[in-house]
Design an enzyme around this catalytic site. Sequence first.
Site, PDB file in Angstrom:
ATOM      1  N   ASP A  76      45.893  41.928  40.875  1.00 52.93           N
ATOM      2  CA  ASP A  76      46.909  42.988  40.950  1.00 52.93           C
ATOM      3  C   ASP A  76      47.543  43.257  39.591  1.00 52.93           C
ATOM      4  O   ASP A  76      47.789  44.410  39.223  1.00 52.93           O
ATOM      5  CB  ASP A  76      47.994  42.603  41.966  1.00 52.93           C
ATOM      6  CG  ASP A  76      47.519  42.764  43.398  1.00 52.93           C
ATOM      7  OD1 ASP A  76      46.538  43.506  43.619  1.00 52.93           O
ATOM      8  OD2 ASP A  76      48.117  42.146  44.293  1.00 52.93           O
TER       9      ASP A  76
ATOM     10  N   THR B 180      43.680  32.358  55.888  1.00 55.04           N
ATOM     11  CA  THR B 180      42.986  31.056  55.869  1.00 55.04           C
ATOM     12  C   THR B 180      42.828  30.501  54.453  1.00 55.04           C
ATOM     13  O   THR B 180      42.548  29.315  54.277  1.00 55.04           O
ATOM     14  CB  THR B 180      41.577  31.196  56.474  1.00 55.04           C
ATOM     15  OG1 THR B 180      40.816  32.068  55.616  1.00 55.04           O
ATOM     16  CG2 THR B 180      41.621  31.801  57.864  1.00 55.04           C
TER      17      THR B 180
ATOM     18  N   ASP C  85      49.538  37.283  41.152  1.00 63.97           N
ATOM     19  CA  ASP C  85      48.196  37.716  41.562  1.00 63.97           C
ATOM     20  C   ASP C  85      47.480  38.347  40.357  1.00 63.97           C
ATOM     21  O   ASP C  85      47.849  39.430  39.894  1.00 63.97           O
ATOM     22  CB  ASP C  85      48.311  38.728  42.712  1.00 63.97           C
ATOM     23  CG  ASP C  85      46.956  39.021  43.320  1.00 63.97           C
ATOM     24  OD1 ASP C  85      46.779  38.812  44.525  1.00 63.97           O
ATOM     25  OD2 ASP C  85      46.049  39.468  42.563  1.00 63.97           O
TER      26      ASP C  85
ATOM     27  N   ARG D 155      39.835  36.068  48.631  1.00 63.03           N
ATOM     28  CA  ARG D 155      40.400  35.011  49.470  1.00 63.03           C
ATOM     29  C   ARG D 155      41.032  35.632  50.688  1.00 63.03           C
ATOM     30  O   ARG D 155      41.840  36.541  50.564  1.00 63.03           O
ATOM     31  CB  ARG D 155      41.543  34.343  48.680  1.00 63.03           C
ATOM     32  CG  ARG D 155      41.235  33.034  48.166  1.00 63.03           C
ATOM     33  CD  ARG D 155      42.345  32.341  47.473  1.00 63.03           C
ATOM     34  NE  ARG D 155      43.679  32.866  47.440  1.00 63.03           N
ATOM     35  CZ  ARG D 155      44.733  32.138  47.114  1.00 63.03           C
ATOM     36  NH1 ARG D 155      44.584  30.868  46.830  1.00 63.03           N
ATOM     37  NH2 ARG D 155      45.927  32.661  47.059  1.00 63.03           N
TER      38      ARG D 155
HETATM   39  C1  PRP Z   1      41.888  35.390  43.036  1.00 65.09           C
HETATM   40  C2  PRP Z   1      41.321  34.830  41.758  1.00 65.09           C
HETATM   41  C3  PRP Z   1      40.248  33.897  42.254  1.00 65.09           C
HETATM   42  C4  PRP Z   1      40.852  33.374  43.542  1.00 65.09           C
HETATM   43  C5  PRP Z   1      41.353  31.984  43.308  1.00 65.09           C
HETATM   44  O1  PRP Z   1      41.081  36.373  43.566  1.00 65.09           O
HETATM   45  O2  PRP Z   1      40.848  35.807  40.872  1.00 65.09           O
HETATM   46  O3  PRP Z   1      39.010  34.521  42.484  1.00 65.09           O
HETATM   47  O4  PRP Z   1      41.941  34.246  43.870  1.00 65.09           O
HETATM   48  O5  PRP Z   1      41.825  31.425  44.486  1.00 65.09           O
HETATM   49  P1  PRP Z   1      41.112  30.184  45.167  1.00 65.09           P
HETATM   50  O6  PRP Z   1      40.845  29.186  44.071  1.00 65.09           O
HETATM   51  O7  PRP Z   1      42.136  29.691  46.151  1.00 65.09           O
HETATM   52  O8  PRP Z   1      39.860  30.647  45.830  1.00 65.09           O
HETATM   53  P2  PRP Z   1      41.529  37.215  44.869  1.00 65.09           P
HETATM   54  O9  PRP Z   1      41.085  36.528  46.098  1.00 65.09           O
HETATM   55  O10 PRP Z   1      42.990  37.510  44.769  1.00 65.09           O
HETATM   56  O11 PRP Z   1      40.674  38.519  44.751  1.00 65.09           O
HETATM   57  P3  PRP Z   1      40.806  39.733  43.691  1.00 65.09           P
HETATM   58  O12 PRP Z   1      40.450  39.176  42.331  1.00 65.09           O
HETATM   59  O13 PRP Z   1      39.814  40.697  44.185  1.00 65.09           O
HETATM   60  O14 PRP Z   1      42.207  40.248  43.740  1.00 65.09           O
HETATM   61  N1  URA Z   2      44.859  34.020  43.026  1.00 62.94           N
HETATM   62  C1  URA Z   2      45.719  34.566  42.132  1.00 62.94           C
HETATM   63  O1  URA Z   2      45.488  35.683  41.649  1.00 62.94           O
HETATM   64  N2  URA Z   2      46.821  33.889  41.820  1.00 62.94           N
HETATM   65  C2  URA Z   2      47.094  32.658  42.302  1.00 62.94           C
HETATM   66  O2  URA Z   2      48.139  32.071  41.946  1.00 62.94           O
HETATM   67  C3  URA Z   2      46.203  32.101  43.227  1.00 62.94           C
HETATM   68  C4  URA Z   2      45.086  32.804  43.570  1.00 62.94           C
END
Ligand code: PRP
Ligand code: URA
Length: 208
Positions: free
Chosen positions: A202, A107, A199, A103
């Site tokens: 993380d 944005t 997160d 994400r």
């Molecule tokens: C997180 C999570 C989803 C997304 C959800 O991933 O694992 O894929 O956010 O958010 P959304 O419904 O608003 O799209 P992130 O973008 O943090 O990536 P990562 O798993 O690589 O840390």
């Molecule tokens: N992605 C995450 O990992 N946590 C949230 O709360 C939203 C998006």
Amino acid sequence: MSLTVLDHPLVQHKLSILRDKNTGTKEFRELVQEIATLLAYEVTRDLPLKEVIVETPIAPAKTKVLAGKKLAIVPILRAGLGMVDGMMSLIPTAKVGHIGIFRDEKTLKPVAYYKKLPADIQERDAIIVDPMLATGGSAVEGINVLKEAGCKNIKLVCLISAPEGIKTVQEAHPDVDVFVASIDTCLNEHGYIVPGLGDAGDRLFGTK
Ligand code: PRP
Ligand code: URA
């Protein structure tokens, strides 16, 4: 589209520990895996069966085995990776496809950066796994990728969801069944689920 909230006591208990900010990376990873196994049980509830005869040591038994299409587990990277082993423990013959999406922090729009799917994905039923369904942008994009690859029967399995994300997926992909362990209150101004768990990527990989 159907929406299933898995409120089994074991799932709810494990989710509570997962949410706790004092839960460390090792335990977090184990819990995500365990909850994914419990969700796998629910998401496979409607798999078709066929009758077979097996010889027990005593007599022939008219019994049942799985008969439907083969399955693919498709984690959305990174955090979806944490759910793969838990799912595979109940569906060991499934193939695994990977879709990389993150994400954009400003944005909140999904950015797709990687795709590697089983060659016969169009012949498989797919189960997308991602712990978090927040705005729904990543899930919608992941489903788009699978549909473009020819996948017709897709399920989405998440641990924690926001009402906004569920609505977005429902509107974009009304044919996709969604399974979650919790529907939380809302999103905050940064797009994080409230109360959520922070997160997921993380916390799984210890990157913050
Ligand atoms: C997180 C999570 C989803 C997304 C959800 O991933 O694992 O894929 O956010 O958010 P959304 O419904 O608003 O799209 P992130 O973008 O943090 O990536 P990562 O798993 O690589 O840390
Ligand atoms: N992605 C995450 O990992 N946590 C949230 O709360 C939203 C998006």
